[in-house]
Design a protein around this motif. Sequence first.
Motif, short mmCIF file in Angstrom:
data_model
loop_
_atom_site.label_atom_id
_atom_site.label_comp_id
_atom_site.label_asym_id
_atom_site.label_seq_id
_atom_site.Cartn_x
_atom_site.Cartn_y
_atom_site.Cartn_z
N THR A 1 -45.06 -35.96 -13.01
CA THR A 1 -45.72 -36.10 -14.31
C THR A 1 -47.24 -36.03 -14.18
O THR A 1 -47.94 -35.90 -15.19
N GLY A 2 -47.75 -36.16 -12.95
CA GLY A 2 -49.19 -36.10 -12.75
C GLY A 2 -49.84 -37.44 -12.51
O GLY A 2 -51.07 -37.52 -12.37
N VAL A 3 -49.04 -38.52 -12.42
CA VAL A 3 -49.63 -39.82 -12.11
C VAL A 3 -50.24 -39.80 -10.71
O VAL A 3 -49.78 -39.08 -9.83
N THR A 4 -51.27 -40.61 -10.54
CA THR A 4 -51.95 -40.68 -9.24
C THR A 4 -51.09 -41.41 -8.21
O THR A 4 -51.00 -40.99 -7.05
N TYR A 5 -50.49 -42.50 -8.66
CA TYR A 5 -49.73 -43.38 -7.77
C TYR A 5 -48.38 -43.73 -8.40
O TYR A 5 -48.22 -43.69 -9.62
N ILE A 6 -47.46 -44.12 -7.54
CA ILE A 6 -46.24 -44.82 -7.97
C ILE A 6 -46.09 -46.04 -7.08
O ILE A 6 -46.15 -45.93 -5.84
N SER A 7 -45.92 -47.21 -7.69
CA SER A 7 -45.71 -48.43 -6.91
C SER A 7 -44.25 -48.84 -6.97
O SER A 7 -43.60 -48.71 -8.00
N VAL A 8 -43.75 -49.33 -5.83
CA VAL A 8 -42.33 -49.65 -5.69
C VAL A 8 -42.20 -51.02 -5.04
O VAL A 8 -42.49 -51.19 -3.85
N GLY A 9 -41.75 -52.00 -5.81
CA GLY A 9 -41.59 -53.35 -5.29
C GLY A 9 -40.48 -53.49 -4.30
O GLY A 9 -40.54 -54.32 -3.39
N ARG A 10 -39.43 -52.68 -4.43
CA ARG A 10 -38.27 -52.85 -3.57
C ARG A 10 -38.56 -52.54 -2.10
O ARG A 10 -37.78 -52.91 -1.23
N LEU A 11 -39.66 -51.88 -1.82
CA LEU A 11 -39.99 -51.59 -0.42
C LEU A 11 -40.04 -52.86 0.41
O LEU A 11 -39.56 -52.90 1.55
N THR A 12 -40.65 -53.90 -0.13
CA THR A 12 -40.72 -55.18 0.58
C THR A 12 -39.72 -56.20 0.05
O THR A 12 -39.39 -57.16 0.74
N GLN A 13 -39.24 -55.99 -1.16
CA GLN A 13 -38.36 -56.96 -1.80
C GLN A 13 -36.90 -56.78 -1.41
O GLN A 13 -36.15 -57.76 -1.34
N SER A 14 -36.49 -55.54 -1.13
CA SER A 14 -35.06 -55.26 -1.01
C SER A 14 -34.67 -54.40 0.19
O SER A 14 -33.51 -54.01 0.30
N ALA A 15 -35.59 -54.08 1.07
CA ALA A 15 -35.25 -53.20 2.19
C ALA A 15 -34.26 -53.88 3.14
O ALA A 15 -34.49 -55.01 3.56
N PRO A 16 -33.16 -53.21 3.49
CA PRO A 16 -32.22 -53.80 4.45
C PRO A 16 -32.79 -53.75 5.87
O PRO A 16 -33.53 -52.83 6.22
N ALA A 17 -32.44 -54.73 6.66
CA ALA A 17 -32.90 -54.76 8.05
C ALA A 17 -32.28 -53.60 8.83
O ALA A 17 -31.12 -53.22 8.61
N ALA A 18 -33.06 -53.02 9.72
CA ALA A 18 -32.54 -51.99 10.60
C ALA A 18 -31.66 -52.63 11.67
O ALA A 18 -31.84 -53.80 12.03
N ASP A 19 -30.71 -51.87 12.17
CA ASP A 19 -29.82 -52.35 13.23
C ASP A 19 -30.46 -52.03 14.58
O ASP A 19 -30.44 -50.88 15.03
N ILE A 20 -31.04 -53.04 15.19
CA ILE A 20 -31.68 -52.90 16.51
C ILE A 20 -31.07 -53.94 17.44
O ILE A 20 -30.90 -55.09 17.05
N GLY A 21 -30.71 -53.53 18.63
CA GLY A 21 -30.04 -54.44 19.55
C GLY A 21 -30.76 -54.54 20.88
O GLY A 21 -31.69 -53.79 21.19
N LEU A 22 -30.33 -55.52 21.66
CA LEU A 22 -30.91 -55.77 22.98
C LEU A 22 -29.76 -56.01 23.95
O LEU A 22 -28.95 -56.91 23.73
N ASP A 23 -29.67 -55.20 24.99
CA ASP A 23 -28.60 -55.30 25.98
C ASP A 23 -29.21 -55.52 27.37
O ASP A 23 -30.21 -54.92 27.70
N TYR A 24 -28.55 -56.34 28.11
CA TYR A 24 -29.07 -56.72 29.43
C TYR A 24 -28.24 -56.12 30.56
O TYR A 24 -27.02 -55.97 30.44
N ALA A 25 -28.93 -55.79 31.64
CA ALA A 25 -28.29 -55.32 32.87
C ALA A 25 -29.00 -55.99 34.03
O ALA A 25 -30.22 -56.18 33.97
N ALA A 26 -28.27 -56.38 35.06
CA ALA A 26 -28.88 -57.08 36.19
C ALA A 26 -29.98 -56.25 36.81
O ALA A 26 -29.85 -55.03 36.99
N ALA A 27 -31.12 -56.91 37.08
CA ALA A 27 -32.27 -56.21 37.65
C ALA A 27 -31.97 -55.83 39.11
O ALA A 27 -31.18 -56.46 39.78
#
Length: 278
Positions: free
Chosen positions: A252-278
């Motif tokens: 439409t030509g607006v300069t900006y669009i603001s979106v509250g859900r970016l911080t309000q509703s974003a689901p956590a990413a699936d990140i894991g940590l696995d161990y192996a003997a050093a």
Amino acid sequence: MITDFDLDDFVTRTLHEDLLGGADVTSEAVIPADTRFRAVMDSRDDAVIAGMAIAEAFFRRLDPDVVLERQVEDGAHVPAGTDLLYLTGKARAMLTAERSALNTLQHLTGIATMTRAYVDAIDGTGCILLDTRKTIPGLRALEKYATRMGGAQNHRMGLWDAAMIKDNHVAVAGGVATAVRRAVDAGITDIIVEVDRLDQIRPALDAGATHLLLDNMDVPDLIEAVALVDGRVPTEASGGVTLETIRVKAVTGVTYISVGRLTQSAPAADIGLDYAAA
């Protein structure tokens, strides 16, 4: 770079939640004190990474001698299965720090990933994505950092860096023009005014608004609003914007669009940590 954020204090307070009773009783009971492990942190999702240095700080706090080998930097878009970090250090320390590190990294990466999807959706339109103040109390600096890693620009960081005259301010002041003139008289140079009707635009501009937030307007009204403003001040579409609707609003030509859900509703990413003997 994360500004106005005390990383040492954040790590202290976060670990305190897990160690309020004084110890990680599981690790101390099950893992011999001198045991060392090598750990691999990886993303199980296609994701935009944010918060690597913060996650690393938890491990360093509990084992200053831990060896950390970062494999990706914040802002990187990685496919599922990508190794993010290799760690070698004291097993007890890594197990105690694991959840705090992952919680933070998963949350910030989720925000950055959602943000990138919205940025990609308006690619080529010239419109700029903004975040909002709809953040978890105490985490604003981190969450707004994550939106930057996803490609958005930060809107106001707080109540201090610009005036934003919203519907309740207008109602109490007695009208858009009165509210704006009072902000001008107070010496405020950045005055954002929320308007939800086209007939509020001219009074806001004539009184000295420097930025118009076009609240919950449909596409025809956004087009008309942009024409009425005619480039005199930046315009911002806001309210109920989704991934499915953002592009049609952007063109439409607006300069900006603001979106509250970016911080309000974003689901956590699936990140894991696995161990192996050093």
